[in-house]
Motif scaffolding. Sequence first.
Motif, PDB file in Angstrom:
ATOM      1  N   TRP A  61       0.812  -1.216   0.000  1.00  0.00           N
ATOM      2  CA  TRP A  61       0.000   0.000   0.000  1.00  0.00           C
ATOM      3  C   TRP A  61       0.844   1.264   0.000  1.00  0.00           C
ATOM      4  O   TRP A  61       0.337   2.348  -0.291  1.00  0.00           O
ATOM      5  CB  TRP A  61      -0.972   0.004   1.191  1.00  0.00           C
ATOM      6  CG  TRP A  61      -2.195  -0.781   0.836  1.00  0.00           C
ATOM      7  CD1 TRP A  61      -2.435  -2.094   1.109  1.00  0.00           C
ATOM      8  CD2 TRP A  61      -3.319  -0.308   0.092  1.00  0.00           C
ATOM      9  NE1 TRP A  61      -3.642  -2.468   0.583  1.00  0.00           N
ATOM     10  CE2 TRP A  61      -4.206  -1.396  -0.042  1.00  0.00           C
ATOM     11  CE3 TRP A  61      -3.665   0.915  -0.455  1.00  0.00           C
ATOM     12  CZ2 TRP A  61      -5.423  -1.282  -0.717  1.00  0.00           C
ATOM     13  CZ3 TRP A  61      -4.864   1.033  -1.129  1.00  0.00           C
ATOM     14  CH2 TRP A  61      -5.732  -0.053  -1.253  1.00  0.00           C
ATOM     15  N   ALA A  65      -1.386   2.973  -2.582  1.00  0.00           N
ATOM     16  CA  ALA A  65      -2.178   4.105  -2.075  1.00  0.00           C
ATOM     17  C   ALA A  65      -1.955   5.351  -2.924  1.00  0.00           C
ATOM     18  O   ALA A  65      -2.902   6.066  -3.271  1.00  0.00           O
ATOM     19  CB  ALA A  65      -1.819   4.386  -0.618  1.00  0.00           C
ATOM     20  N   THR A  69      -5.039   6.732  -5.451  1.00  0.00           N
ATOM     21  CA  THR A  69      -5.583   8.079  -5.276  1.00  0.00           C
ATOM     22  C   THR A  69      -5.350   8.927  -6.517  1.00  0.00           C
ATOM     23  O   THR A  69      -6.248   9.647  -6.977  1.00  0.00           O
ATOM     24  CB  THR A  69      -4.937   8.763  -4.061  1.00  0.00           C
ATOM     25  OG1 THR A  69      -4.962   7.876  -2.942  1.00  0.00           O
ATOM     26  CG2 THR A  69      -5.674  10.032  -3.699  1.00  0.00           C
ATOM     27  N   THR A 111       0.274   3.408   9.092  1.00  0.00           N
ATOM     28  CA  THR A 111      -1.022   3.997   8.748  1.00  0.00           C
ATOM     29  C   THR A 111      -0.877   5.464   8.372  1.00  0.00           C
ATOM     30  O   THR A 111      -1.437   5.928   7.376  1.00  0.00           O
ATOM     31  CB  THR A 111      -2.005   3.851   9.925  1.00  0.00           C
ATOM     32  OG1 THR A 111      -2.161   2.463  10.253  1.00  0.00           O
ATOM     33  CG2 THR A 111      -3.360   4.444   9.571  1.00  0.00           C
ATOM     34  N   THR A 112      -0.119   6.204   9.166  1.00  0.00           N
ATOM     35  CA  THR A 112       0.116   7.615   8.858  1.00  0.00           C
ATOM     36  C   THR A 112       0.819   7.775   7.523  1.00  0.00           C
ATOM     37  O   THR A 112       0.465   8.651   6.719  1.00  0.00           O
ATOM     38  CB  THR A 112       0.956   8.266   9.970  1.00  0.00           C
ATOM     39  OG1 THR A 112       0.275   8.139  11.222  1.00  0.00           O
ATOM     40  CG2 THR A 112       1.206   9.732   9.669  1.00  0.00           C
ATOM     41  N   ILE A 115      -1.619   7.235   4.678  1.00  0.00           N
ATOM     42  CA  ILE A 115      -2.508   8.393   4.515  1.00  0.00           C
ATOM     43  C   ILE A 115      -1.789   9.530   3.791  1.00  0.00           C
ATOM     44  O   ILE A 115      -2.346  10.177   2.896  1.00  0.00           O
ATOM     45  CB  ILE A 115      -3.027   8.863   5.887  1.00  0.00           C
ATOM     46  CG1 ILE A 115      -3.979   7.812   6.482  1.00  0.00           C
ATOM     47  CG2 ILE A 115      -3.747  10.209   5.766  1.00  0.00           C
ATOM     48  CD1 ILE A 115      -4.388   8.096   7.899  1.00  0.00           C
ATOM     49  N   LEU A 116      -0.531   9.768   4.168  1.00  0.00           N
ATOM     50  CA  LEU A 116       0.238  10.825   3.505  1.00  0.00           C
ATOM     51  C   LEU A 116       0.531  10.469   2.050  1.00  0.00           C
ATOM     52  O   LEU A 116       0.577  11.348   1.183  1.00  0.00           O
ATOM     53  CB  LEU A 116       1.538  11.081   4.265  1.00  0.00           C
ATOM     54  CG  LEU A 116       1.353  11.766   5.618  1.00  0.00           C
ATOM     55  CD1 LEU A 116       2.644  11.730   6.428  1.00  0.00           C
ATOM     56  CD2 LEU A 116       0.892  13.212   5.434  1.00  0.00           C
ATOM     57  N   CYS A 118      -1.556   8.883   0.231  1.00  0.00           N
ATOM     58  CA  CYS A 118      -2.823   9.232  -0.428  1.00  0.00           C
ATOM     59  C   CYS A 118      -2.869  10.728  -0.748  1.00  0.00           C
ATOM     60  O   CYS A 118      -3.308  11.125  -1.836  1.00  0.00           O
ATOM     61  CB  CYS A 118      -3.998   8.844   0.453  1.00  0.00           C
ATOM     62  SG  CYS A 118      -4.303   7.059   0.564  1.00  0.00           S
ATOM     63  N   LEU A 119      -2.423  11.561   0.192  1.00  0.00           N
ATOM     64  CA  LEU A 119      -2.400  13.005  -0.059  1.00  0.00           C
ATOM     65  C   LEU A 119      -1.444  13.349  -1.201  1.00  0.00           C
ATOM     66  O   LEU A 119      -1.719  14.241  -2.009  1.00  0.00           O
ATOM     67  CB  LEU A 119      -1.992  13.748   1.218  1.00  0.00           C
ATOM     68  CG  LEU A 119      -3.037  13.784   2.339  1.00  0.00           C
ATOM     69  CD1 LEU A 119      -2.464  14.496   3.558  1.00  0.00           C
ATOM     70  CD2 LEU A 119      -4.313  14.470   1.873  1.00  0.00           C
TER      71      LEU A 119
END
Length: 509
Positions: A61, A65, A69, A111-112, A115-116, A118-119
Amino acid sequence: MTASALNGDVAARRRPDSYPWKVLVVTTLGSLLTFVNSTSLNVALPAISEAFAIPAATADWMLVAFMLTLTSLILVFARISDMVGRKRLYLGGLALMTGASLAAAFALDPTTLIILRCLQGVAAASIIPNMNAMIADAFPHRLLALGLSLNIMMASVASMMGPLVGGVLLGAFGWQSLFLVNVPFGVAALALGIFVLRAEDRSRRVRRVRFDFAGAALSIATLTMLMIGINRVSAWGWQDIRPYLLIAGALCALVAFVAVERRVREPLIDLALVREKARALAYATAFLMSFAQAAVMVVVVLAEQLLRGATPAQTGLIAATLAGSVMVASPLSGLLAKWWSSRTVSSAGALFSLLGYVGVFTSLLIDEQSALLLLSLICIGAGNGIFTAPNTAAIMGGLPENRRGISNGIRSVLFNGALTLGTAIALLIVGQSLQAVDVGGYGEPVADPGAVVGGFQFAAGLLIAFSAGALTCSLARGGPWRATFIDSPNPAGSPLDSPAPREVRSAAP
């Protein structure tokens, strides 16, 4: 008007416009920021997997990820760019990418970091579709193929730097440095873009248009369910029904998306752009070529580290061979386009790539494979470098300015969707072959390479099939083999401001 004033006016018209080349500099910095960030993580996957002690399905991921995105939002941002202007969206993406890269370097848990990533994908989705569209807006038609090929060359430089710089930084400073290196590129690109890019003519934007929220939601749902379904097969197992339900849901969402796009007045995708046979086949060829290009990077990088015990720096150097050959070959396509049609040049590129994929497959069958592997990667890179610019020009050529964003958006979503699918499927195949011998992650080389090499060979065989499909689609576009430029009026509604292209048939059969 006096003679001197008239002569001055004629001289001003003949004076070369430097703005297209300034735009190319801005897009080059955007390419460095985006593609260095994207490709450097390929060589870092084993190191990140080991640092966070996570299984392969979770480590995947870190790549998926970002790509998911990016692919999900490309169509959305391509449409928005036609409505609100490319400059502000492009600059906003640069700012977000820079900030997310800085934050990712200090992530304390997987996890963080996901998420980053994804950004970063959101930021890339606002940068990538705008690059080719801004070049198409800035360059006159007679130089469009050259401008696109130079932009592709610069993107290839960034792709080449990614694995190479990533491997060096990883060994010296750890995986965090792979994100920190993006920051200076982002600051420079943002500052230059603010001062160089011209504000768009508001009259050329798509005005008084309702945004296709239903289409956007369905396109995002399709890609998200498909990618999660493919990725979770490795984590949940082939016997679990949930991945298949997700994939089935993605197919249903795709059907609903097509139905919505046919009915709404202002669709997210203008289906008229894909109804023409030649343009539709150019889109299909781009998808198939991109799928194979993404998957081969995964196969080669993981094979070198897990099967042959190569270091990240060594792997980065090998991976950079492919991107380096793209860089060298890309300008050649712009020159070839002066004499040969886009069909001829792009088909030649697809043929070179096909030969390279056959070489990669063969290299997995023999022990002394280094020379053959490098030669194969050079062939693949040269093929992609020759292919991309004329194929992109064929997709975008002859369209009015306010439709170029969505046209390039379709190309970008197919390109990046193929990159995402190719990466996800290659990771799935490799991950399953590792699980078969009870290897759960990418952290260490495999003790018995012979037990898992079959999975790598299967993935390489799949690349040959996709590359052969790309060559078939490129040839099936039809049309002449040779091209020339003649002075003729522009077609109605066309933005072209220079001699229009006319393809002529070759004397050869």
